[in-house]
Design a protein around this motif. Sequence first.
Motif, PDB file in Angstrom:
ATOM      1  N   LEU A 134       1.700   2.848   5.465  1.00 20.81           N
ATOM      2  CA  LEU A 134       1.303   3.304   4.128  1.00 20.81           C
ATOM      3  C   LEU A 134      -0.224   3.401   4.037  1.00 20.81           C
ATOM      4  N   ALA A 135      -0.708   4.493   3.476  1.00 21.91           N
ATOM      5  CA  ALA A 135      -2.152   4.725   3.399  1.00 21.91           C
ATOM      6  C   ALA A 135      -2.850   3.749   2.463  1.00 21.91           C
ATOM      7  N   ASN A 136      -2.212   3.401   1.345  1.00 22.49           N
ATOM      8  CA  ASN A 136      -2.847   2.497   0.385  1.00 22.49           C
ATOM      9  C   ASN A 136      -1.830   1.474  -0.119  1.00 22.49           C
ATOM     10  N   PRO A 137      -1.615   0.404   0.636  1.00 24.26           N
ATOM     11  CA  PRO A 137      -0.611  -0.595   0.257  1.00 24.26           C
ATOM     12  C   PRO A 137      -0.854  -1.224  -1.117  1.00 24.26           C
ATOM     13  N   TYR A 138      -2.111  -1.454  -1.468  1.00 25.15           N
ATOM     14  CA  TYR A 138      -2.401  -2.051  -2.775  1.00 25.15           C
ATOM     15  C   TYR A 138      -1.859  -1.176  -3.905  1.00 25.15           C
ATOM     16  N   GLN A 139      -2.165   0.115  -3.851  1.00 26.33           N
ATOM     17  CA  GLN A 139      -1.689   1.027  -4.901  1.00 26.33           C
ATOM     18  C   GLN A 139      -0.166   1.103  -4.915  1.00 26.33           C
ATOM     19  N   GLU A 140       0.442   1.091  -3.745  1.00 28.07           N
ATOM     20  CA  GLU A 140       1.905   1.146  -3.678  1.00 28.07           C
ATOM     21  C   GLU A 140       2.524  -0.103  -4.289  1.00 28.07           C
ATOM     22  N   LEU A 141       1.940  -1.248  -4.006  1.00 32.04           N
ATOM     23  CA  LEU A 141       2.449  -2.495  -4.582  1.00 32.04           C
ATOM     24  C   LEU A 141       2.288  -2.497  -6.100  1.00 32.04           C
ATOM     25  N   LYS A 142       1.155  -2.021  -6.584  1.00 29.76           N
ATOM     26  CA  LYS A 142       0.940  -1.933  -8.040  1.00 29.76           C
ATOM     27  C   LYS A 142       1.948  -0.978  -8.684  1.00 29.76           C
ATOM     28  N   ARG A 143       2.338   0.067  -7.967  1.00 31.86           N
ATOM     29  CA  ARG A 143       3.292   1.029  -8.507  1.00 31.86           C
ATOM     30  C   ARG A 143       4.671   0.400  -8.677  1.00 31.86           C
ATOM     31  N   ILE A 144       5.106  -0.369  -7.672  1.00 30.67           N
ATOM     32  CA  ILE A 144       6.462  -0.928  -7.736  1.00 30.67           C
ATOM     33  C   ILE A 144       6.522  -2.288  -8.429  1.00 30.67           C
ATOM     34  N   ALA A 145       5.384  -2.975  -8.507  1.00 24.05           N
ATOM     35  CA  ALA A 145       5.302  -4.278  -9.192  1.00 24.05           C
ATOM     36  C   ALA A 145       4.024  -4.285 -10.027  1.00 24.05           C
ATOM     37  N   PRO A 146       4.053  -3.623 -11.181  1.00 27.11           N
ATOM     38  CA  PRO A 146       2.842  -3.463 -11.997  1.00 27.11           C
ATOM     39  C   PRO A 146       2.155  -4.774 -12.382  1.00 27.11           C
ATOM     40  N   GLU A 147       2.876  -5.883 -12.363  1.00 25.75           N
ATOM     41  CA  GLU A 147       2.299  -7.174 -12.737  1.00 25.75           C
ATOM     42  C   GLU A 147       1.375  -7.731 -11.647  1.00 25.75           C
ATOM     43  N   TYR A 148       1.445  -7.162 -10.445  1.00 28.84           N
ATOM     44  CA  TYR A 148       0.676  -7.693  -9.324  1.00 28.84           C
ATOM     45  C   TYR A 148      -0.826  -7.618  -9.593  1.00 28.84           C
ATOM     46  N   GLN A 149      -1.501  -8.748  -9.370  1.00 26.88           N
ATOM     47  CA  GLN A 149      -2.955  -8.851  -9.368  1.00 26.88           C
ATOM     48  C   GLN A 149      -3.334  -9.508  -8.041  1.00 26.88           C
ATOM     49  N   LYS A 150      -4.443  -9.110  -7.445  1.00 25.89           N
ATOM     50  CA  LYS A 150      -4.775  -9.575  -6.087  1.00 25.89           C
ATOM     51  C   LYS A 150      -4.721 -11.094  -5.909  1.00 25.89           C
ATOM     52  N   VAL A 151      -5.479 -11.846  -6.664  1.00 24.22           N
ATOM     53  CA  VAL A 151      -5.565 -13.289  -6.434  1.00 24.22           C
ATOM     54  C   VAL A 151      -4.327 -14.014  -6.959  1.00 24.22           C
TER      55      VAL A 151
END
Length: 176
Positions: A134-151
């Motif tokens: 995946l080119a941008n895993p962070y964006q993909e994770l935010k798309r499928i789990a909008p509650e995700y925050q890095k820390v």
Amino acid sequence: MTQLVFFLEEPSAREMLKGLLPRLLPNTYEMVYLVFEGKQDLEKRLPRKLRAWQRADARFIVLQDKDSADCVELKQRLAQLCTQAGREDALVRIACHELESWYLGDLTAVATAIGPAGLARQQGSRKFRDPDRLANPYQELKRIAPEYQKVSGSRTIGPYLSIENNRSFVKQVENV
């Protein structure tokens, strides 16, 4: 007690490791997490920190995201910095592409930690069979789990990550 010293480029890696490592290692290790302000800061300060470390029983692990770099070249560069500091025994590991690739490799852990509940069923889909592509895993994770925050997301997902069933995890580049 052996000291394991982790050199990390960001706080989210520390939070993930704090949740993951107690399940993997005996409590005979003292964990130390040195968090830098990104890749450049880590690479700039790594040799000095390694040279200055006083404990003879310390073992060093350097963890950095691949992002758009070449895995082999990145690992070679980090290993060379360790060698220059007199710590050729330091373990260098590269997260391909980002820490979020690891989370996308274990959607059961993400679903358990932050939801949504049915997320784990997507692990078999073509997109998540090899999350390292995946080119941008962070964006993909935010798309499928909008509650995700890095820390905070890393803190809650870390205790649930599976090493054995993860579709992504630290890529070990051999012969470097």
